[in-house]
Design a protein around this motif. Structure first.
Motif, short mmCIF file in Angstrom:
data_model
loop_
_atom_site.label_atom_id
_atom_site.label_comp_id
_atom_site.label_asym_id
_atom_site.label_seq_id
_atom_site.Cartn_x
_atom_site.Cartn_y
_atom_site.Cartn_z
N MET A 1 0.83 -1.20 0.00
CA MET A 1 0.00 0.00 0.00
C MET A 1 0.87 1.26 0.00
O MET A 1 1.78 1.38 0.82
N LEU A 2 0.58 2.15 -0.95
CA LEU A 2 1.28 3.43 -1.00
C LEU A 2 0.23 4.52 -0.85
O LEU A 2 -0.79 4.50 -1.52
N ARG A 3 0.50 5.45 0.07
CA ARG A 3 -0.47 6.53 0.26
C ARG A 3 0.27 7.86 0.34
O ARG A 3 1.19 8.02 1.13
N VAL A 4 -0.13 8.78 -0.53
CA VAL A 4 0.44 10.12 -0.54
C VAL A 4 -0.61 11.06 0.01
O VAL A 4 -1.74 11.08 -0.49
N ARG A 5 -0.26 11.78 1.07
CA ARG A 5 -1.28 12.64 1.72
C ARG A 5 -0.85 14.10 1.69
O ARG A 5 0.17 14.46 2.27
N ASP A 6 -1.64 14.90 1.00
CA ASP A 6 -1.51 16.36 1.02
C ASP A 6 -0.09 16.85 0.82
O ASP A 6 0.41 17.70 1.56
N VAL A 7 0.56 16.31 -0.19
CA VAL A 7 1.95 16.68 -0.43
C VAL A 7 2.04 18.02 -1.16
O VAL A 7 1.36 18.25 -2.16
N SER A 8 2.86 18.90 -0.61
CA SER A 8 3.18 20.15 -1.29
C SER A 8 4.69 20.19 -1.53
O SER A 8 5.46 19.77 -0.68
N LEU A 9 5.05 20.71 -2.69
CA LEU A 9 6.46 20.74 -3.03
C LEU A 9 6.78 22.07 -3.69
O LEU A 9 6.01 22.57 -4.51
N SER A 10 7.93 22.63 -3.30
CA SER A 10 8.37 23.86 -3.94
C SER A 10 9.84 23.72 -4.30
O SER A 10 10.62 23.15 -3.57
N TYR A 11 10.20 24.26 -5.46
CA TYR A 11 11.61 24.28 -5.86
C TYR A 11 12.23 25.61 -5.48
O TYR A 11 13.24 26.01 -6.01
N GLY A 12 11.56 26.35 -4.60
CA GLY A 12 12.10 27.64 -4.19
C GLY A 12 11.06 28.75 -4.34
O GLY A 12 10.87 29.55 -3.45
N GLY A 13 10.38 28.75 -5.46
CA GLY A 13 9.38 29.78 -5.69
C GLY A 13 7.99 29.30 -5.28
O GLY A 13 7.81 28.66 -4.25
N GLU A 14 7.02 29.65 -6.12
CA GLU A 14 5.65 29.22 -5.87
C GLU A 14 5.59 27.69 -5.86
O GLU A 14 6.26 27.05 -6.67
N PRO A 15 4.80 27.10 -4.94
CA PRO A 15 4.77 25.63 -4.89
C PRO A 15 4.32 25.01 -6.21
O PRO A 15 3.41 25.52 -6.86
N VAL A 16 5.00 23.95 -6.60
CA VAL A 16 4.63 23.21 -7.80
C VAL A 16 3.41 22.35 -7.48
O VAL A 16 2.45 22.29 -8.24
N LEU A 17 3.47 21.68 -6.32
CA LEU A 17 2.36 20.84 -5.87
C LEU A 17 1.82 21.45 -4.59
O LEU A 17 2.57 21.98 -3.77
N GLU A 18 0.49 21.36 -4.43
CA GLU A 18 -0.08 21.81 -3.16
C GLU A 18 -1.22 20.88 -2.78
O GLU A 18 -2.26 20.85 -3.42
N GLY A 19 -1.00 20.10 -1.76
CA GLY A 19 -2.03 19.21 -1.25
C GLY A 19 -2.41 18.08 -2.18
O GLY A 19 -3.58 17.75 -2.33
N ALA A 20 -1.41 17.47 -2.82
CA ALA A 20 -1.70 16.35 -3.71
C ALA A 20 -1.81 15.06 -2.91
O ALA A 20 -0.96 14.78 -2.07
N SER A 21 -2.87 14.30 -3.17
CA SER A 21 -3.07 13.05 -2.45
C SER A 21 -3.45 11.95 -3.43
O SER A 21 -4.20 12.19 -4.37
N LEU A 22 -2.93 10.76 -3.21
CA LEU A 22 -3.37 9.61 -3.99
C LEU A 22 -3.00 8.33 -3.24
O LEU A 22 -2.26 8.37 -2.25
N ALA A 23 -3.55 7.21 -3.70
CA ALA A 23 -3.28 5.94 -3.04
C ALA A 23 -3.19 4.83 -4.07
O ALA A 23 -3.88 4.85 -5.09
N VAL A 24 -2.28 3.90 -3.81
CA VAL A 24 -2.14 2.72 -4.67
C VAL A 24 -2.29 1.50 -3.76
O VAL A 24 -1.48 1.30 -2.86
N GLY A 25 -3.37 0.71 -3.97
CA GLY A 25 -3.58 -0.48 -3.16
C GLY A 25 -2.69 -1.62 -3.60
O GLY A 25 -2.10 -1.58 -4.68
#
Ligand code: ADP
Ligand code: MG
Lengths: 259, 251
Positions: A1-25
């Protein structure tokens, strides 16, 4: 089981990802689609651990050694033969060399590369290199494979054959898969679930589609399944809206400034 | 008329023979001053003399020892410093300007300095060869490591390889490939260093023989030695070419 919860990522400036969630059973085949530049690769790199998110968590029930990774250009070591490249994936996991070589030959054979074990990558075709990379991943008996547009560099016919082999092996070994692709047909024909990542920046998952096509699947035939066309149309219109939404972006910023 | 490229060597050899014959004839006819351009037969007999009385061997040995010594030391030290500088930023800060300076000057100008420091013996020749080779190898390794393919590093990391696996499977082979790619240049540098060092001040070596021939206005001897140096370097070139081809058979 893989679960990504509310991931936000920034390379320095404006976030590229904000609150990305998904799951793989377990044993599930999941695809991640989205506009180009939305952050699909970035999300995958967060899951692998090559990028540290500014927020959110990645939960994974598999050990590191149980996760296989397949990128668009699979960097095989040019100074190692096909066999040595595959065996390296095993010896790095602590397998002894002799067993590793035997396993390497076994998997190369299974992927149709018998007789090419002693070739250096430079002397293999694109499709053959992809199969070597696949053998390297599969020989490690992964429970989860993360793929980032792994077939993009292959021409159509080679691609269809490699994809069919991957699907067969993944179904047979009950491997969970998270596939990043920009090819909607590929995503629908292979997956149990498809996630749509919105247009970045601040991209997040906006839609999840379940694909009720039965397994085992033939990647070409499954396109003829009645639900395929409906899902494709929906996915396409949602994606078009995402890409179209990029024109709405300045308006939202104006509104934010006005507020 | 079409030329069969496989027979190129025949045409090249025939032309060379013709040129030599014309040169020889011009000498006999008195059109060429033998003081400046001795006929091929005179050069041939100078060569013959050098080998028949065995006089040449100690000189060949001296040049070889100096060149190979400088080459090996230069490669070892060049790799070591290149790796250190690539791994430790502090060392890079100190080394890079020095190496850049050394790279900018024609390093053979250091020859007289080495003679003062190390004497007229073989050490000063090894030192000159060494400095020529090591600066070349340093830059090869230093820039090479910084440009190592990120994808290979990520691949090994995601396969569970640690620092040692990275060094063994990515960095070492990369470094070896870059060094081998520059091996021919390094060999040329090593012999240049040895010969120039001997030319400046020595009691033995091909470079010393050259300066001896010069001081005695012996053009035939000079041509003979230049020929020997050419043959020696060509032989070493082809040996290192083979080594490179074998070790780089994956390209
Ligand atoms: N290493 C990086 N440094 C800075 N920006 C990056 C980096 N990698 C990706 N980006 C930016 O992040 C955004 C998402 O990129 P990416 O994850 O590659 O998108 P996708 O895979 O969906 O095409 C893009 O705007 C891209 O320019
Ligand atoms: Mg991408």
């Amino acid at each position: 089981m893989l679960r990504v919860r509310d991931v936000s990522l920034s390379y320095g400036g404006e976030p590229v990802l904000e609150g990305a969630s998904l799951a793989v059973g377990d044993g599930q085949f999941v695809s991640l689609v989205g506009p180009s530049g939305s952050g699909k690769s970035s999300l995958l790199r967060v899951i692998i651990g090559l990028q540290t998110p500014i927020a959110g968590i990645v939960e994974c029930s598999y050990r590191r050694s149980e996760i296989g990774i397949l990128f668009q250009d699979d960097a095989l070591l040019p100074w190692k033969t096909a066999r040595e490249n595959v065996a390296l994936g095993l010896t790095l996991n602590g397998m002894d060399r002799r067993d590793a070589v035997a396993q390497a030959d076994h998997w190369l054979g299974r992927l149709g590369l018998a007789g090419f074990e002693d070739r250096y990558p430079r002397r293999l075709s694109g499709g053959q290199r992809k199969r070597v990379a696949l053998a390297q991943v599969l020989a490690r008996k992964p429970k989860l494979i993360l793929m980032d547009e792994p077939f993009a560099s292959l021409d159509a016919i080679v691609r269809a054959r490699v994809v069919a082999d991957v699907v067969a092996l993944v179904e047979q070994q009950k491997i969970s898969v998270l596939l990043v692709t920009h090819d909607l047909e590929e995503a629908l024909s292979l997956s149990d679930a498809v996630y749509l990542l919105s247009q970045g920046p601040r991209a997040r998952i906006t839609q999840e589609y379940n694909v009720p096509i039965p397994r085992p699947r033939d990647p070409v035939r499954s396109r003829l399944h009645p639900s395929f066309a409906t899902l494709y149309e929906k996915l396409w219109s949602d994606l078009s809206r995402e890409v179209g939404g990029e024109h709405a972006q300045p308006a939202r910023d104006d509104a934010a400034e006005a507020a | 008329m079409t030329l069969d490229p496989r027979h190129a060597w025949i045409r090249q050899l025939a032309t060379l023979a013709l040129v030599l014959a014309l040169w020889e004839a011009a000498g006999y006819a008195g059109w060429l001053n033998p003081l400046f351009a001795p006929p091929p037969s005179r050069i041939g007999s100078a060569l013959h003399d050098l080998f028949s009385d065995g006089r040449i061997w100690p000189h060949l040995e001296a040049t070889f020892t100096a060149a190979l010594g400088g080459l090996i030391l230069g490669i070892i030290v060049g790799i070591a410093l290149g790796v250190l500088a690539a791994l430790i930023p502090f060392i890079a800060e100190l080394l890079e300007p020095v190496m850049t300076l050394l790279n900018a000057i024609p390093r053979v100008v250091l020859a007289p300095l080495f003679v003062i420091w190390l004497g007229v013996g073989i050490s000063s020749k090894i030192a000159l060869s060494f400095i020529l080779v090591s600066v070349l190898i340093f830059f090869t390794v230093f820039t090479g490591i910084r440009q190592v393919d990120r994808r290979l590093v990520e691949r090994i990391t995601t396969l569970g390889g640690g620092r040692w696996a990275l060094i063994r499977h990515v960095y070492l082979p990369s470094v070896a490939a870059w060094v081998l790619g520059n091996l021919k240049v390094a060999v040329g540098f090593a012999f240049t260093g040895a010969c120039v060092g001997e030319f400046v001040a020595a009691t033995r070596g091909l470079g010393y023989l050259l300066s001896f021939a010069q001081s005695t206005y012996n053009a035939a001897l000079m041509f003979a030695i230049i020929l020997i140096i050419m043959v020696v370097v060509l032989v070493i070139f082809s040996l290192s070419g083979r080594l490179e081809k074998y070790l780089m058979r994956w390209t």
